[in-house]
Scaffold this active site. Structure first.
Site, PDB file in Angstrom:
ATOM      1  N   GLU A 194     -10.125   4.130   5.732  1.00 35.07           N
ATOM      2  CA  GLU A 194      -9.353   4.456   6.926  1.00 35.07           C
ATOM      3  C   GLU A 194     -10.478   5.149   7.847  1.00 35.07           C
ATOM      4  O   GLU A 194     -10.528   4.871   9.236  1.00 35.07           O
ATOM      5  CB  GLU A 194      -8.185   5.435   6.829  1.00 35.07           C
ATOM      6  N   HIS A 233      -7.691  -1.661  15.068  1.00 33.12           N
ATOM      7  CA  HIS A 233      -7.737  -0.883  14.104  1.00 33.12           C
ATOM      8  C   HIS A 233      -7.411  -2.067  12.593  1.00 33.12           C
ATOM      9  O   HIS A 233      -8.218  -1.850  11.750  1.00 33.12           O
ATOM     10  CB  HIS A 233      -6.707   0.141  14.000  1.00 33.12           C
ATOM     11  N   GLU A 234      -6.432  -2.796  12.718  1.00 35.47           N
ATOM     12  CA  GLU A 234      -6.018  -3.581  11.666  1.00 35.47           C
ATOM     13  C   GLU A 234      -7.006  -4.523  11.364  1.00 35.47           C
ATOM     14  O   GLU A 234      -7.275  -4.906  10.306  1.00 35.47           O
ATOM     15  CB  GLU A 234      -4.496  -4.205  11.721  1.00 35.47           C
ATOM     16  N   ARG A 280       9.331   3.606  12.672  1.00 32.39           N
ATOM     17  CA  ARG A 280       7.951   3.798  12.394  1.00 32.39           C
ATOM     18  C   ARG A 280       7.684   5.568  11.982  1.00 32.39           C
ATOM     19  O   ARG A 280       8.003   6.156  12.771  1.00 32.39           O
ATOM     20  CB  ARG A 280       6.990   3.594  13.348  1.00 32.39           C
ATOM     21  N   GLU A 318      -2.946  -3.922   7.212  1.00 33.14           N
ATOM     22  CA  GLU A 318      -3.854  -4.877   7.433  1.00 33.14           C
ATOM     23  C   GLU A 318      -3.755  -6.080   6.397  1.00 33.14           C
ATOM     24  O   GLU A 318      -4.965  -6.157   5.674  1.00 33.14           O
ATOM     25  CB  GLU A 318      -5.291  -4.161   7.238  1.00 33.14           C
ATOM     26  N   GLN A 344       0.698  -1.140  -0.061  1.00 34.31           N
ATOM     27  CA  GLN A 344       0.077  -0.115   0.006  1.00 34.31           C
ATOM     28  C   GLN A 344       1.095   1.259  -0.018  1.00 34.31           C
ATOM     29  O   GLN A 344       1.791   1.082   0.786  1.00 34.31           O
ATOM     30  CB  GLN A 344      -0.968   0.132   1.177  1.00 34.31           C
ATOM     31  N   TYR A 352       5.090   1.593   9.147  1.00 34.78           N
ATOM     32  CA  TYR A 352       3.842   1.930   9.686  1.00 34.78           C
ATOM     33  C   TYR A 352       3.515   1.219  11.111  1.00 34.78           C
ATOM     34  O   TYR A 352       4.309   0.414  11.480  1.00 34.78           O
ATOM     35  CB  TYR A 352       2.740   1.423   8.946  1.00 34.78           C
ATOM     36  N   TYR A 376      -8.398   9.614   7.945  1.00 28.70           N
ATOM     37  CA  TYR A 376      -8.691   8.831   9.047  1.00 28.70           C
ATOM     38  C   TYR A 376      -9.465   9.739   9.885  1.00 28.70           C
ATOM     39  O   TYR A 376     -10.613   9.311  10.355  1.00 28.70           O
ATOM     40  CB  TYR A 376      -7.442   8.694   9.873  1.00 28.70           C
ATOM     41  N   LYS A 390       5.322   7.451  11.951  1.00 28.35           N
ATOM     42  CA  LYS A 390       4.402   8.228  12.823  1.00 28.35           C
ATOM     43  C   LYS A 390       5.591   8.857  13.932  1.00 28.35           C
ATOM     44  O   LYS A 390       5.172  10.021  14.442  1.00 28.35           O
ATOM     45  CB  LYS A 390       3.456   7.396  13.694  1.00 28.35           C
ATOM     46  N   ASP A 413       1.413   8.164  -1.264  1.00 27.68           N
ATOM     47  CA  ASP A 413       2.158   8.393  -0.044  1.00 27.68           C
ATOM     48  C   ASP A 413       2.351   9.821   0.218  1.00 27.68           C
ATOM     49  O   ASP A 413       2.393   9.952   1.389  1.00 27.68           O
ATOM     50  CB  ASP A 413       3.558   7.681  -0.327  1.00 27.68           C
ATOM     51  N   HIS A 447      -9.886  -3.482   9.398  1.00 26.87           N
ATOM     52  CA  HIS A 447      -9.764  -3.317   8.112  1.00 26.87           C
ATOM     53  C   HIS A 447     -10.224  -4.759   7.543  1.00 26.87           C
ATOM     54  O   HIS A 447     -10.547  -4.738   6.286  1.00 26.87           O
ATOM     55  CB  HIS A 447      -8.639  -3.342   7.773  1.00 26.87           C
TER      56      HIS A 447
END
Ligand code: BES
Ligand code: ZN
Length: 621
Positions: free
Chosen positions: A325, A302-303, A574, A278, A140, A274, A390, A576, A382, A306
């Site tokens: 999302e 969360h995953e 990651r 999922e 993804q 990430y 989200y 984030k 991306d 999905h």
């Protein structure tokens, strides 16, 4: 940048999926750790949609194509120059005419190249026990095309067989169907085995996944396992086994029974870019969720969610990504409420709202990417990735729930996931499905009719802020207030104690730290040192806390934390955490930021490396 005259609704593919669609994919690939490549053949069973068209056009990016045949006969093909950021369209000539609905098989023999953006190859030194190499994929949004030529769009779904030969255990996005056919290794190399997987529910290309390395497996529920390195296995099992089945049952209660048979989690090495991905049957997850306090497994909720939103019912393009999302965040929070109590739902939404505000601030309130449905023509999805789909998506669904009333809305949820099961849709089809469902309900219909759909879907900036239940947040705000008054001198009498946060959940500490981040006056470096020492924030195994604390400390120019922050950047990949920390480090010590990046460049995943490069040195996105 689709083809000239393209009739397809996904602008991020160069394929002609309006003329031909992929029905089944068989991937026969061998993992070559030394050469850092996958090679083999991929067979696409395709169907003619129109009975017209003399060529199939597929997406590719940096794939080395060795030969192509159709129905066993050598085919002629042509690969055009690169069209950034989408890659090189591959045209395969059909030779014989095909009828409408006729199916045929395109077999492509290939090898990936060092430029492949979907794969990360780790040397033994980059894994925890230092003994074996490791590789994993992340397709993804549009990286599947760098593994094999395909219709790389979420608007096309196919069933998949994945057959992987490797010297090390393999996990892939399908149900394992066996391990067989040992081939002894030559020249001192390990022998290989063939690991096979099948995916009988049709999936879009971005859910194609595989990983191979020194892997071990443990049960975390009646229909779930965790797979990870042997040294990490027990820790991962402990973290996940308490809630796994509860999450599944909660989700099934909201939507309908889990469709994919088993749900498993692969916990990857720390460079996984990430929180989670999922991939069907096997969610791929960052090791930062293993924080030894069971406080970060909302990522798994969360995953798992999905499995309905995204994997069964998919967005048709990255422009309508909120359908994946936003729905998933909505379901994730419903799952959390069912398992941990209603107050946790709004508490999580409050954290989400802060992320939404931050994203809107970062882009600017008029920016295209702050729209729930942005225009992504000629854009790499991306680059447009942020919290906006989200959280704006979540807030939209939350708004609809409140507008229509929870009882009625809850009956719409299974309906929606039944109507669109195994298909892909856009926001207009979502709207129509909702209107149709409530057509006979005058009250709901009126409300839906009066709703400002245009602003919700296509307007930039923040949506209206709902009245979230602040029960769990209040205490965090109160503590943040005390710190603020201390640092501004408004009330210097506050003497912090470890007991201030001892009873907080990790997320409450997150909310406390985030509240401080929004403070207009900077904190005195000495206060940051006091906070770090009193609450032992740098020592936590929970990166959600440590990284936020460092961001705040760097913003406050607390030099004592520059080196520890730089060190953290060498242990997690990651995005984030990595991207905000680099931004903060860049703001206070650019030289250190650049030196840290150069030192860790090889550790980061190619996607993360590219993003940080853009953040630090500019460039589009
Ligand atoms: N599907 C996403 C990850 C993703 C999105 C990868 C777009 C590539 C392109 C995944 O489900 C996700 O949202 N992960 C979050 C978890 C969080 C919201 C709980 C993450 O990685 O932080
Ligand atoms: Zn997600």
């Amino acid at each position: 940048m689709a083809r000239i005259g393209s009739a397809v609704r996904d602008p991020n593919t160069l394929s002609n999926y309006d003329e031909f669609v992929t029905r089944h994919i068989t991937a026969n690939l061998e993992v070559d750790f030394e050469g850092r490549r996958l090679s083999g053949d991929v067979v696409l069973r395709m169907r003619s949609v129109t009975g017209e068209g003399d060529r199939v056009v597929l997406d590719t990016s940096y794939v080395d194509i060795k030969g192509i045949s159709i129905g066993g006969k050598k085919a002629s093909w042509d690969i055009a120059p690169r069209v950034e950021p989408y890659g090189r369209p591959l045209a395969i000539l059909l030779g014989d005419a095909v009828q409408k609905d006729q199916e045929f098989e395109v077999s492509i023999s290939l090898s990936t190249t060092p430029e492949c953006s979907a794969l990360q190859w780790l040397g033994p030194e980059q894994t925890s026990n230092g003994q074996h190499p490791y590789m994993f994929s992340q397709c993804q949004a549009i990286h599947c095309r760098s593994i094999f030529p395909c219709q790389d769009t979420p608007d096309v779904k196919a069933t998949v067989d994945i057959n992987i030969r490797s010297p090390l255990p393999v996990v892939a996005g399908g149900l394992p169907t066996g391990t067989r056919d040992f081939q002894p290794g030559k020249d001192g190399k390990r022998g290989t085995l063939l690991y096979t997987f099948e995916q009988k529910l049709p999936i879009p290309s971005y859910l194609f996944a595989l990983a191979s390395g020194d892997l071990a497996t443990a049960a975390i529920g009646p229909r779930s396992s965790v797979v990870t390195g042997p040294e990490e296995l027990q820790g991962c099992k402990w973290e996940l086994e308490e809630d796994m089945e509860k999450f599944m049952e909660a989700a099934e209660g909201i939507v309908y029974p889990y469709a994919w048979t088993t749900y498993n989690v692969l916990v990857l090495p720390p460079s996984f870019p990430y929180g989670g991905m999922e991939n069907p049957i096997f969610t791929f997850a960052t090791p930062t969720i293993i924080s030894k306090d069971r406080q970060n497994i909302d990522v798994i909720a969360h995953e798992l969610a999905h499995s309905w939103s995204g994997n069964l019912v998919s967005t048709c393009s990255w422009e309508h990504f909120w359908l994946n999302e936003g729905w998933t965040v909505y379901l994730e929070r419903r799952i959390l409420a069912a398992v941990h109590g209603e107050a946790h739902r709004d508490f999580s939404a409050i954290i989400g709202w802060k992320a939404l505000e931050d994203s809107v601030k970062l882009y600017g309130a008029d920016h295209e990417y702050t729209k729930m449905v942005p225009n992504l023509k000629e854009v790499d999805p991306d680059d447009a990735f942020s919290s906006i789909p989200y959280e704006k998506g979540f807030n939209f669904l939350y708004h609809l729930e409140k507008l229509i009333g929870k009882g009625k809305w809850d009956r719409f949820i299974p309906h929606y996931f039944t109507v669109w099961k195994a298909r892909s849709l856009d926001s207009f089809e979502f709207k129509q499905t909702l209107l149709d469902f409530f057509a006979a309900d005058a009250d709901a219909s009126q409300k839906l009719h009066d709703l400002d759909w245009d602003t919700w879907l296509f307007g930039p900036g923040l949506p209206p802020k709902p009245d979230f239940d602040e029960t769990l947040a209040k205490e965090c705000y109160a503590l943040a207030d005390k710190w603020e008054r201390r640092t501004t001198g408004a009330d210097a009498s506050f003497a912090p104690q470890p007991s201030d946060i001892a009873h907080f959940s990790a997320n409450q500490t997150v909310v406390f730290l985030e509240r401080l981040q929004t403070s207009t006056t900077p904190f005195r470096p000495a206060d940051m040192e006091l906070m770090g020492a009193t609450y032992r924030l740098s020592e936590s195994a929970n990166v959600e806390l440590v990284s936020r604390f460092y961001s705040l400390a760097l913003k406050s120019r607390a030099e004592a934390f520059y080196a520890p922050a730089a060190e953290l950047l060498g242990t997690v990949g990651r995005m984030k955490f990595v991207r905000p920390l680099y931004r903060a480090l860049n703001g206070c010590d650019r030289q250190l930021a650049i030196a840290t990046f150069e030192r860790n460049r090889g550790f980061y995943h190619p996607i993360c490396r590219g993003m940080v490069e853009k953040d630090l040195f500019g460039g589009q996105g």
